[in-house]
Design a protein around this motif. Structure first.
Motif, PDB file in Angstrom:
ATOM      1  N   UNK A  37     -13.215  90.496  -4.882  1.00  0.00           N
ATOM      2  CA  UNK A  37     -12.008  90.677  -5.695  1.00  0.00           C
ATOM      3  C   UNK A  37     -12.351  91.419  -6.985  1.00  0.00           C
ATOM      4  N   UNK A  38     -13.421  91.018  -7.649  1.00  0.00           N
ATOM      5  CA  UNK A  38     -13.843  91.711  -8.867  1.00  0.00           C
ATOM      6  C   UNK A  38     -14.214  93.172  -8.559  1.00  0.00           C
ATOM      7  N   UNK A  39     -14.877  93.369  -7.431  1.00  0.00           N
ATOM      8  CA  UNK A  39     -15.261  94.725  -7.041  1.00  0.00           C
ATOM      9  C   UNK A  39     -14.029  95.598  -6.791  1.00  0.00           C
ATOM     10  N   UNK A  40     -13.029  95.053  -6.122  1.00  0.00           N
ATOM     11  CA  UNK A  40     -11.824  95.840  -5.828  1.00  0.00           C
ATOM     12  C   UNK A  40     -11.035  96.158  -7.083  1.00  0.00           C
ATOM     13  N   UNK A  41     -10.972  95.222  -8.021  1.00  0.00           N
ATOM     14  CA  UNK A  41     -10.312  95.519  -9.295  1.00  0.00           C
ATOM     15  C   UNK A  41     -11.036  96.643 -10.020  1.00  0.00           C
ATOM     16  N   UNK A  42     -12.357  96.635  -9.964  1.00  0.00           N
ATOM     17  CA  UNK A  42     -13.128  97.694 -10.622  1.00  0.00           C
ATOM     18  C   UNK A  42     -12.866  99.043  -9.973  1.00  0.00           C
ATOM     19  N   UNK A  43     -12.823  99.077  -8.636  1.00  0.00           N
ATOM     20  CA  UNK A  43     -12.550 100.336  -7.942  1.00  0.00           C
ATOM     21  C   UNK A  43     -11.138 100.831  -8.249  1.00  0.00           C
ATOM     22  N   UNK A  44     -10.166  99.935  -8.245  1.00  0.00           N
ATOM     23  CA  UNK A  44      -8.790 100.348  -8.547  1.00  0.00           C
ATOM     24  C   UNK A  44      -8.695 100.959  -9.936  1.00  0.00           C
TER      25      UNK A  44
ATOM     26  N   UNK B 192      -9.888 108.334 -12.667  1.00  0.00           N
ATOM     27  CA  UNK B 192     -10.215 109.686 -12.195  1.00  0.00           C
ATOM     28  C   UNK B 192      -8.983 110.447 -11.699  1.00  0.00           C
ATOM     29  N   UNK B 193      -7.805 109.826 -11.828  1.00  0.00           N
ATOM     30  CA  UNK B 193      -6.579 110.548 -11.519  1.00  0.00           C
ATOM     31  C   UNK B 193      -6.073 110.438 -10.105  1.00  0.00           C
ATOM     32  N   UNK B 194      -6.474 109.387  -9.394  1.00  0.00           N
ATOM     33  CA  UNK B 194      -5.950 109.179  -8.051  1.00  0.00           C
ATOM     34  C   UNK B 194      -4.445 108.966  -8.110  1.00  0.00           C
ATOM     35  N   UNK B 195      -3.731 109.625  -7.210  1.00  0.00           N
ATOM     36  CA  UNK B 195      -2.265 109.629  -7.291  1.00  0.00           C
ATOM     37  C   UNK B 195      -1.580 108.685  -6.309  1.00  0.00           C
ATOM     38  N   UNK B 196      -2.320 108.212  -5.311  1.00  0.00           N
ATOM     39  CA  UNK B 196      -1.671 107.434  -4.248  1.00  0.00           C
ATOM     40  C   UNK B 196      -2.475 106.173  -3.957  1.00  0.00           C
ATOM     41  N   UNK B 197      -2.529 105.279  -4.926  1.00  0.00           N
ATOM     42  CA  UNK B 197      -3.271 104.031  -4.764  1.00  0.00           C
ATOM     43  C   UNK B 197      -2.292 102.865  -4.706  1.00  0.00           C
ATOM     44  N   UNK B 198      -2.404 102.078  -3.642  1.00  0.00           N
ATOM     45  CA  UNK B 198      -1.598 100.863  -3.497  1.00  0.00           C
ATOM     46  C   UNK B 198      -2.542  99.672  -3.520  1.00  0.00           C
ATOM     47  N   UNK B 199      -2.263  98.694  -4.373  1.00  0.00           N
ATOM     48  CA  UNK B 199      -3.088  97.491  -4.426  1.00  0.00           C
ATOM     49  C   UNK B 199      -2.240  96.259  -4.141  1.00  0.00           C
ATOM     50  N   UNK B 200      -2.849  95.314  -3.458  1.00  0.00           N
ATOM     51  CA  UNK B 200      -2.244  94.003  -3.261  1.00  0.00           C
ATOM     52  C   UNK B 200      -3.316  92.957  -3.525  1.00  0.00           C
ATOM     53  N   UNK B 201      -3.513  92.658  -4.799  1.00  0.00           N
ATOM     54  CA  UNK B 201      -4.452  91.631  -5.206  1.00  0.00           C
ATOM     55  C   UNK B 201      -3.651  90.342  -5.318  1.00  0.00           C
ATOM     56  N   UNK B 202      -3.596  89.632  -4.204  1.00  0.00           N
ATOM     57  CA  UNK B 202      -2.582  88.607  -4.006  1.00  0.00           C
ATOM     58  C   UNK B 202      -2.966  87.237  -4.548  1.00  0.00           C
ATOM     59  N   UNK B 203      -4.027  87.147  -5.314  1.00  0.00           N
ATOM     60  CA  UNK B 203      -4.374  85.874  -5.930  1.00  0.00           C
ATOM     61  C   UNK B 203      -5.020  84.923  -4.940  1.00  0.00           C
ATOM     62  N   UNK B 204      -4.570  83.674  -4.882  1.00  0.00           N
ATOM     63  CA  UNK B 204      -5.219  82.691  -4.019  1.00  0.00           C
ATOM     64  C   UNK B 204      -5.352  83.166  -2.569  1.00  0.00           C
TER      65      UNK B 204
END
Length: 343
Positions: free
Chosen positions: A291-298, A304-316
């Motif tokens: 989870x920490x790694x994915x937040x860092x990547x997002x 860097x200007x990515x235009x089409x990023x969808x995240x679902x960091x859904x908690x528990x």
């Protein structure tokens, strides 16, 4: 999707934590029935050298190819195809070109994992695409292993992106419009393949993926422990995280973020605490790390200007199939929309 792995003995400059993770059992496939074998791959371009040595019909729309690979030292591994309506092995000469979704399995799983553990085979929106589910080794990490500078077997990245891709497109109806998704180790693989092979995949999705293994000492030690699974020498994969840092960075999606900024990216992960699809009291330190790694990547993709990023960091939520099946369905509109786009 991980098993208990041993403590890794590393050089004095780096400590190693004992990695504890849970192996999710993969159900055995339906008893197979025979189908006509495919033809050898005679492509002589660099990286070629795969041939189909057996073909097995395992269920409706499910075909397993047994592929002998030069990149894997001449070993034979299996690839499962979930075929679209209208696909036929006997019509390969008609040059069918189906849009293709690659689904990558996680550590400790295999090419049967997606069909055994999810409803992917019953998903209506996948009836007009070819779904490719390749073997990637118990802990192959979608990489051509360093092997102390010698390279060679296993070269999973070469097998998938060169040998298998060419074989499928020449003889098994795969088109050149492709998207890729994966879970855990396969989530890292999906991000790596999209970043390291520009233009090969039109979109990528990672569910609980190892998105930044160089995040911190805990993340490095955890993945080194996973590399050591089944008695493997962990330094064979990417080398030492200090001495071979460039190799590590070349396989860390965070450090490849600029190469992902032009395509749609889907990232999802739980936080490792007990979630709605877990047994009471279940937790996962592995999921918390990812989870920490994915937040860092997002955050890096945004920087860097990515235009089409969808995240679902859904908690528990922990590191389990119930979440990955749900996230596959959640990401399919993006993946399939991109796949069918004329852009």
């Amino acid at each position: 999707m991980f098993a208990n792995v041993p403590t890794v003995l590393r050089p004095p400059r780096a400590r190693v934590l004992l990695v504890l993770a849970v192996l999710l059992a993969v159900l055995a496939p339906t008893a197979p029935g025979a189908l006509a074998a495919g033809q050898p791959d005679t492509d002589r371009h660099p990286g070629a050298g795969a041939e189909v040595v057996a073909v097995t019909q395992v269920a409706d729309r499910q075909v397993d190819l047994s592929v002998r690979s030069t990149a894997l030292g001449g070993r034979t591994v299996d690839v499962r195809l979930l075929t679209p309506d209208g696909w036929s092995p006997h019509d390969r000469g008609r040059r069918q070109h189906w849009p293709t979704l690659w689904l990558l399995h996680g550590c400790c799983g295999d090419y049967t994992s997606w069909t055994s553990m999810t409803d992917v085979a019953e998903t209506e929106s996948l009836r007009d695409v070819l779904v490719v589910m390749p073997e990637a080794g118990w802990n192959g990490w979608y990489s051509d292993w360093w092997n102390y500078g010698e390279g060679g077997d296993p070269a999973w990245e070469t097998f998938h992106t060169k040998e298998l891709r060419r074989l499928l497109e020449r003889d098994w109806g795969a088109g050149t419009d492709r998207v890729v998704a994966g879970l855990s180790m396969g989530g890292q693989g999906a991000l790596l393949y999209a970043a390291r092979h520009p233009g090969m995949f039109k979109a990528t999705a990672a569910y609980s993926g190892s998105a930044h293994p160089l995040l911190n000492a805990e993340s490095v030690d955890r993945i080194m422990g996973l590399f050591a699974g089944q008695g493997n020498d962990p330094f064979r994969v990417w080398g030492d995280p200090v001495a071979q840092r460039r190799i590590w960075q070349a396989h860390d999606p965070f450090h490849l973020a600029k190469r992902l900024r032009s395509i749609p990216v889907y990232l999802s992960c739980g936080d490792g605490t007990t979630g709605p699809l877990d047994q009471p009291g279940a937790t996962s330190a592995l999921e918390a790390d990812f989870n920490r790694q994915n937040h860092a990547l997002a955050a890096e993709l945004t920087r860097v200007g990515a235009r089409h990023v969808t995240t679902n960091f859904y908690g528990p939520g922990t590191h389990g199939w119930a979440y990955w099946e749900r996230e596959l369905h959640a990401s399919l509109p993006m993946l399939l929309g991109t796949l069918r786009s004329d852009d």
